[in-house]
Design an enzyme around this catalytic site. Sequence first.
Site, PDB file in Angstrom:
ATOM      1  CE  LYS A  31      -3.915  -0.556   2.489  1.00  0.00           C
ATOM      2  NZ  LYS A  31      -4.695  -0.653   3.738  1.00  0.00           N
ATOM      3  CB  THR A 133     -16.517   4.438  12.635  1.00  0.00           C
ATOM      4  OG1 THR A 133     -16.471   5.440  11.623  1.00  0.00           O
ATOM      5  CG2 THR A 133     -17.925   4.324  13.188  1.00  0.00           C
ATOM      6  CD  GLU A 164     -15.615   3.445   0.473  1.00  0.00           C
ATOM      7  OE1 GLU A 164     -15.805   2.758  -0.545  1.00  0.00           O
ATOM      8  OE2 GLU A 164     -15.442   2.952   1.604  1.00  0.00           O
ATOM      9  CE  LYS A 220     -18.856   7.454  10.245  1.00  0.00           C
ATOM     10  NZ  LYS A 220     -17.761   7.566   9.376  1.00  0.00           N
ATOM     11  CG  PHE A 265     -28.889   9.007   1.936  1.00  0.00           C
ATOM     12  CD1 PHE A 265     -28.012   9.859   1.306  1.00  0.00           C
ATOM     13  CD2 PHE A 265     -28.389   7.812   2.437  1.00  0.00           C
ATOM     14  CE1 PHE A 265     -26.669   9.545   1.172  1.00  0.00           C
ATOM     15  CE2 PHE A 265     -27.047   7.481   2.314  1.00  0.00           C
ATOM     16  CZ  PHE A 265     -26.188   8.357   1.680  1.00  0.00           C
ATOM     17  CG  LEU A 266     -36.083   9.905   1.019  1.00  0.00           C
ATOM     18  CD1 LEU A 266     -37.295  10.824   0.914  1.00  0.00           C
ATOM     19  CD2 LEU A 266     -36.400   8.751   1.979  1.00  0.00           C
ATOM     20  CB  ALA A 268     -36.763   2.865  -3.244  1.00  0.00           C
ATOM     21  CB  CYS A 276     -19.423   2.955   6.402  1.00  0.00           C
ATOM     22  SG  CYS A 276     -17.711   3.410   6.139  1.00  0.00           S
ATOM     23  NE  ARG A 346     -14.558  -1.980   2.660  1.00  0.00           N
ATOM     24  CZ  ARG A 346     -14.188  -0.961   3.436  1.00  0.00           C
ATOM     25  NH1 ARG A 346     -13.804  -1.185   4.676  1.00  0.00           N
ATOM     26  NH2 ARG A 346     -14.189   0.266   2.980  1.00  0.00           N
TER      27      ARG A 346
HETATM   28  C1  UDX Z   1     -21.354   6.341   4.394  1.00  0.00           C
HETATM   29  C2  UDX Z   1     -21.784   7.722   4.897  1.00  0.00           C
HETATM   30  O1  UDX Z   1     -22.575   8.387   3.898  1.00  0.00           O
HETATM   31  C3  UDX Z   1     -20.565   8.565   5.246  1.00  0.00           C
HETATM   32  O2  UDX Z   1     -20.961   9.814   5.779  1.00  0.00           O
HETATM   33  C4  UDX Z   1     -19.718   7.796   6.252  1.00  0.00           C
HETATM   34  O3  UDX Z   1     -18.538   8.517   6.542  1.00  0.00           O
HETATM   35  C5  UDX Z   1     -19.362   6.421   5.725  1.00  0.00           C
HETATM   36  O4  UDX Z   1     -20.547   5.712   5.356  1.00  0.00           O
HETATM   37  P1  UDX Z   1     -20.387   5.426   2.055  1.00  0.00           P
HETATM   38  O5  UDX Z   1     -20.374   4.081   2.695  1.00  0.00           O
HETATM   39  O6  UDX Z   1     -19.218   5.893   1.281  1.00  0.00           O
HETATM   40  O7  UDX Z   1     -20.634   6.562   3.172  1.00  0.00           O
HETATM   41  O8  UDX Z   1     -21.630   5.445   1.072  1.00  0.00           O
HETATM   42  P2  UDX Z   1     -23.042   6.182   0.950  1.00  0.00           P
HETATM   43  O9  UDX Z   1     -22.976   7.167  -0.129  1.00  0.00           O
HETATM   44  O10 UDX Z   1     -23.553   6.599   2.260  1.00  0.00           O
HETATM   45  O11 UDX Z   1     -23.928   4.967   0.415  1.00  0.00           O
HETATM   46  C6  UDX Z   1     -24.086   3.795   1.210  1.00  0.00           C
HETATM   47  C7  UDX Z   1     -24.968   2.787   0.530  1.00  0.00           C
HETATM   48  O12 UDX Z   1     -26.318   3.234   0.510  1.00  0.00           O
HETATM   49  C8  UDX Z   1     -24.611   2.485  -0.922  1.00  0.00           C
HETATM   50  O13 UDX Z   1     -24.675   1.085  -1.125  1.00  0.00           O
HETATM   51  C9  UDX Z   1     -25.686   3.201  -1.713  1.00  0.00           C
HETATM   52  O14 UDX Z   1     -25.944   2.566  -2.933  1.00  0.00           O
HETATM   53  C10 UDX Z   1     -26.873   3.094  -0.775  1.00  0.00           C
HETATM   54  N1  UDX Z   1     -27.884   4.153  -0.957  1.00  0.00           N
HETATM   55  C11 UDX Z   1     -27.560   5.459  -0.755  1.00  0.00           C
HETATM   56  C12 UDX Z   1     -29.182   3.807  -1.297  1.00  0.00           C
HETATM   57  O15 UDX Z   1     -29.514   2.624  -1.479  1.00  0.00           O
HETATM   58  N2  UDX Z   1     -30.120   4.801  -1.451  1.00  0.00           N
HETATM   59  C13 UDX Z   1     -29.829   6.107  -1.248  1.00  0.00           C
HETATM   60  O16 UDX Z   1     -30.729   6.929  -1.387  1.00  0.00           O
HETATM   61  C14 UDX Z   1     -28.501   6.437  -0.892  1.00  0.00           C
END
Ligand code: UDX
Length: 449
Positions: A31, A133, A164, A220, A265-266, A268, A276, A346
Amino acid sequence: MIGCGYLGAVHAACMAALGHDVVGVDVDAGKIAALQSAAAPFYEPGLNELLADIQARGSGEGAGDRAGEGGHAGSLRFTTDLAQIAGARAHFVCVGTPQRRGENAADLRFVDAAFASAAEHLAPGDLIIGKSTVPVGTARRLAEQLHRTNPDARLVWNPEFLREGHAVTDTLHPDRLVYGIPDDEQRDATAAVLDDVYATPLAGGSARLITDYPTAELVKTAANSFLATKISFINAMAELCEASGADVTELADAIGLDDRIGRKFLNAGLGFGGGCLPKDIRAFMARAGELGADQALTFLREVDSINMRRRIRMVELAREVCDGSFLNKKIAVLGAAFKPESDDVRDSPALNVAAQIQLQGGNVVVTDPKALANAEHRFPDLQFEEDLTAALTGADAVLLLTEWPQFTGLDPEATGALVRTRRILDGRNVLTPATWRAAGWTYRALGRP
Ligand code: UDX
């Protein structure tokens, strides 16, 4: 920066971009070698460019005239030798806290080891800053431990909220910075060091909150639990939409216009995965149990179940569309990463579905613009294809499971000319059903008629 994974490598590069002199340490020599040559061992948009730019400064190329965002040209180097952290004022711990095997709780081995070994190199007055975390209570325990070995060093808990795929922007322009610092006579001086580290984002308007340790840790896990709950809420609505013939995307648009709810984040679909949200809500439940507050989080068990049901439902829907059986059918799975703009697999919902269909006899071919190497490593029995056209050719059904632009932009006619049967399952509700149906496709999605 101790730990140079998704979090530490990005934080190291961004702190150098802000004008600081950064040393990134990791036990993984591969790495470190990759980061030294500006080729991060994972895909994160903009990161390699940032690494190259900053490391060129360090080598003297343009060091004088290419100042960091903070006005001073930062520097960045990577090493496996932990002793090189000596001399730094702020030591960030960015190691992983994966789910423990066979349990919901977080595995704190890496955090404990990082703190214990870093302690050997701290000078009086140094700050050691936890970014990983962790279960609430960890910071207090580590601070007590640190007090015994390094009574003049200070510990801060400073959680990280980066997503990410947007990690560089999120780190350079965070919406908030949380400093978990005990409320004592040194609090202001400790906060001042962090204010110095984050001077540029603070000047750019990032909010700053100073809390005690447990609140900082909870910010967090509470944020991630809320996000997971929001996704599972809309996916529960998708189940009701399916049962009643309604359309969950229109429902989300309509409720999202209420600014108390919000549309973000809505979306579906196949639900959440990644390194995470799934493990964080489980670790949170486990920790609540230890604290005797498990009832407070029993709803997260339901959030988790709704999320996992989406994967099963997707497989059922695909089987239904394939006339009840996957046998002798080629199933093109578009997507391996847990979300677009990432090569992270993951707990990827897409790979979970692909593996289930293969186990049920389907001839599954998975394609993804970035995540195939990681996917192959985790699921060596699945078949992978780099070329999207080859993956689609002769398919009996196409499953869009990760919404990369390469997939959401597919043309129904051109795609139709490649496949054997025009059947598409939109696992992320990102296609326009009418367009695909007009081109003779059977279109199905989760939560849409
Ligand atoms: C998440 C948090 O957003 C971030 O703040 C924290 O630091 C780490 O965890 P991440 O895991 O990078 O970040 O991805 P995120 O964009 O949150 O998406 C997580 C999962 O939710 C993905 O599989 C995504 O496809 C899914 N998702 C997201 C949905 O199914 N619907 C949504 O509306 C949004």
